[in-house]
Design a protein around this motif. Sequence first.
Motif, PDB file in Angstrom:
ATOM      1  N   LEU A 105      36.710   9.114 -70.539  1.00 40.83           N
ATOM      2  CA  LEU A 105      37.606   8.614 -70.050  1.00 40.83           C
ATOM      3  C   LEU A 105      38.132   9.536 -68.604  1.00 40.83           C
ATOM      4  O   LEU A 105      38.283   9.018 -67.494  1.00 40.83           O
ATOM      5  N   MET A 106      37.795  10.796 -68.806  1.00 41.73           N
ATOM      6  CA  MET A 106      38.381  11.624 -67.720  1.00 41.73           C
ATOM      7  C   MET A 106      37.226  11.789 -66.435  1.00 41.73           C
ATOM      8  O   MET A 106      37.619  11.915 -65.383  1.00 41.73           O
ATOM      9  N   ILE A 138      41.486   0.711 -60.801  1.00 40.35           N
ATOM     10  CA  ILE A 138      41.619   0.729 -62.205  1.00 40.35           C
ATOM     11  C   ILE A 138      40.079   0.687 -62.831  1.00 40.35           C
ATOM     12  O   ILE A 138      39.542  -0.375 -62.335  1.00 40.35           O
ATOM     13  N   MET A 139      39.349   1.375 -63.653  1.00 40.33           N
ATOM     14  CA  MET A 139      38.171   0.733 -64.282  1.00 40.33           C
ATOM     15  C   MET A 139      38.365   0.965 -65.764  1.00 40.33           C
ATOM     16  O   MET A 139      39.211   1.518 -66.232  1.00 40.33           O
ATOM     17  N   GLU A 140      37.335   0.419 -66.672  1.00 48.46           N
ATOM     18  CA  GLU A 140      37.347   0.593 -68.005  1.00 48.46           C
ATOM     19  C   GLU A 140      36.046   1.273 -68.361  1.00 48.46           C
ATOM     20  O   GLU A 140      35.043   1.081 -67.768  1.00 48.46           O
ATOM     21  N   GLY A 186      36.230  11.177 -58.767  1.00 46.73           N
ATOM     22  CA  GLY A 186      36.757  10.452 -57.794  1.00 46.73           C
ATOM     23  C   GLY A 186      36.759   8.989 -57.328  1.00 46.73           C
ATOM     24  O   GLY A 186      36.957   8.564 -56.365  1.00 46.73           O
ATOM     25  N   GLU A 187      36.122   8.536 -58.637  1.00 45.69           N
ATOM     26  CA  GLU A 187      35.759   7.068 -58.771  1.00 45.69           C
ATOM     27  C   GLU A 187      36.934   6.052 -58.746  1.00 45.69           C
ATOM     28  O   GLU A 187      36.676   4.960 -58.351  1.00 45.69           O
ATOM     29  N   THR A 188      37.823   6.617 -59.602  1.00 42.26           N
ATOM     30  CA  THR A 188      39.104   5.840 -59.736  1.00 42.26           C
ATOM     31  C   THR A 188      40.291   6.555 -59.994  1.00 42.26           C
ATOM     32  O   THR A 188      40.286   7.951 -60.015  1.00 42.26           O
ATOM     33  N   VAL A 190      44.754  15.541 -64.523  1.00 43.19           N
ATOM     34  CA  VAL A 190      44.127  14.491 -65.127  1.00 43.19           C
ATOM     35  C   VAL A 190      44.858  14.471 -66.494  1.00 43.19           C
ATOM     36  O   VAL A 190      44.877  15.552 -67.031  1.00 43.19           O
ATOM     37  N   ILE A 191      45.303  13.396 -66.712  1.00 42.56           N
ATOM     38  CA  ILE A 191      46.149  13.352 -68.366  1.00 42.56           C
ATOM     39  C   ILE A 191      45.621  12.256 -68.989  1.00 42.56           C
ATOM     40  O   ILE A 191      45.321  11.100 -68.394  1.00 42.56           O
ATOM     41  N   VAL A 192      45.492  12.414 -70.203  1.00 41.57           N
ATOM     42  CA  VAL A 192      44.775  11.524 -71.194  1.00 41.57           C
ATOM     43  C   VAL A 192      45.910  11.050 -72.164  1.00 41.57           C
ATOM     44  O   VAL A 192      46.675  12.066 -72.544  1.00 41.57           O
ATOM     45  N   THR A 193      46.198   9.710 -72.310  1.00 42.76           N
ATOM     46  CA  THR A 193      47.014   9.306 -73.568  1.00 42.76           C
ATOM     47  C   THR A 193      46.317   8.889 -74.663  1.00 42.76           C
ATOM     48  O   THR A 193      45.481   8.134 -74.429  1.00 42.76           O
TER      49      THR A 193
END
Length: 291
Positions: free
Chosen positions: A94-95, A184-186, A101-103, A76-79
């Motif tokens: 965010l992670m 994609i989710m927000e 496993g939802e998105t 898992v990568i965060v920017t």
Amino acid sequence: MKTAAIIPAFNEEVAIGSVVLLSREHVDEVLVVDDGSTDRTASVAEMAGARVLRHHKNLGKGAALKTGFQATDADVIVTLDADGQHDPAEIPKLMEPIIRGETDIVNGSRYLHGTDENTPRYRRVGQKILDTATNISTGLEITDTQSGFRAFSSKTIPHFRFRDPGFVVESEMLADAAEAGLRIMEVEVGVRYDVDGSTRNPVSHGVSVLLRILGDIEVRRPLYYFTLPGLIIGIAGAALTLMFIRDYITGVSVNMGPTIVAVMLTLFGTFFIFTGIILDSMRRMIIHYGR
């Protein structure tokens, strides 16, 4: 599950240290991509505990993200940005959907529940325009398309082409994700504007990003780029033509100037309509037979 944060940075020696230190509390590794900085960004980031990757010259945010993604084996990568606008404490938020496993991608949005009162008005107007253009290009409904605070599953990385080395990368990644059918989710995030040290003119920057997005719409959504404007032009031409016919039948003096304009509008509108239809058909055929 290994996690990592990628931070593209250009001349951010003032803020980069604290951003790295705070990010390290929530991920296994922090990668700072020093995009040709002329200050001590790289050394400060290293002292704060980041793994630093260097570009010898400034290549742009898109190029920096590409370097970072290629250099990590995290799941898992965060920017996030290097100037301190994003709060690293929100990284877990965010992670988590990806870990569950939802998105596949989580977009940090300032506007998920409406307008952010902290966003300067001129920024929000520009953001709204870019959001609309990006959503037309991608077919998505993202509330904050220019957010640099995002999380990605490692399986999404091969789908990103990083064709634009600059700041259009935010929209480009959404377009690539939509084309690949990624989920994609927000989630709502906050942003600080009192630490914005950007030297870019916001108007010229916004215009340049918009022009690149419009170019993307031309390729991905020719019906919007050609057919819709053509329909509007054609209707205007047809209306003027009907007015000419009415005046001619009723014996009113006819001015040839508007008549010529009416004919030209009708011809151009028709040309644009069919151009969009043909290009869209070609695009669909390429996608279909390319699979």
